[in-house]
Scaffold this active site. Sequence first.
Site, short mmCIF file in Angstrom:
data_model
loop_
_atom_site.label_atom_id
_atom_site.label_comp_id
_atom_site.label_asym_id
_atom_site.label_seq_id
_atom_site.Cartn_x
_atom_site.Cartn_y
_atom_site.Cartn_z
N SER A 71 0.83 -1.20 0.00
CA SER A 71 0.00 0.00 0.00
C SER A 71 0.88 1.26 0.00
O SER A 71 1.71 1.44 -0.87
CB SER A 71 -0.95 -0.05 1.20
OG SER A 71 -1.93 0.95 1.13
N HIS B 87 -2.32 -1.20 -4.41
CA HIS B 87 -3.77 -1.27 -4.58
C HIS B 87 -4.35 0.13 -4.51
O HIS B 87 -3.63 1.11 -4.26
CB HIS B 87 -4.42 -2.20 -3.55
CG HIS B 87 -4.28 -1.75 -2.12
ND1 HIS B 87 -4.74 -2.49 -1.06
CD2 HIS B 87 -3.73 -0.63 -1.57
CE1 HIS B 87 -4.49 -1.85 0.07
NE2 HIS B 87 -3.88 -0.72 -0.21
#
Length: 220
Positions: free
Chosen positions: A125, A150
Site C-alpha cells: 500500500s 492497490h
Amino acid sequence: MDDFRKYATKHLGMNGMVLDDVIKSQAGYLNPYILEERQLNVTQLDVFSRLMMDRIIFLGTQVDDYTANTLQAQLLYLDSVDPGKDISIYINSPGGSVYAGLGIYDTMQFISSDVATICTGMAASMAAVLLVAGAEGKRSALPHSRVMIHQPMGGAQGQASDIEITAREIQKLKKELYTIIADHSHTDFDKVWADSDRDYWMTAQEAKEYGMIDEVLIKK
C-alpha cells in the site's frame, strides 16, 4: 556476565565503574542498546538511534501521523548535518495513512540527499509508494520480500453531499498515487491503474521487473 566485564575492561579498555552501572540498570532485560566508550565519556543508545548515526532509518510499522512526523524529522535532520550524503530507509510496513505517507514522500523529494529504499519484508500500500519513491538506482529488496499496490481505501457517512465530497477526494488521491508509482517505476499509468484495482502482490523479482525496485539484494 563476568566474562563480558573482563573482556570489556581488559581488552576494550572500558571504564569498569561505568560498565557496572549499565549492567546493573539492565539486569534481567535484553534491550537493543549499544554501549560505546568515547574519549571523554560512555554513551548508551538504542540500536535504531545508533543506526541513524550511520544515516539508516527504519520504517517498521504502520504509516500513521506519529511515524510520518518521526521519519520526516529524521530525514530533515540528516540532510541538514550532511547535505547531499545518501540516507537509507529500510521498509517493512503494511502501509497506512495516505496523507501521512505523502508527507514522507514529499520530504524525500525535497531534501538534497538521495534516499535509498530497501524492502526487508513487506512494502504494501502506502509503503510500496515510498519504496518506489527512492532515488533511482538505489531501490532494492531482499529476496523473499513482497510488494503490494492497490487503490486507496476510505469510507464516508452522513449526508449524500458529504459522501460525494469524500468520494471526489479519494479519486484525487487515487490519481496522485498512481501517478507517483507510474513516474518512478516508468510503468504506463493505465497499467498501474488496472493492476491496482485490487491487491496486486509482487515478489522481489517481479517488483524489479515492474520497476518498483532496481535490485534484488542477495548478499551484502
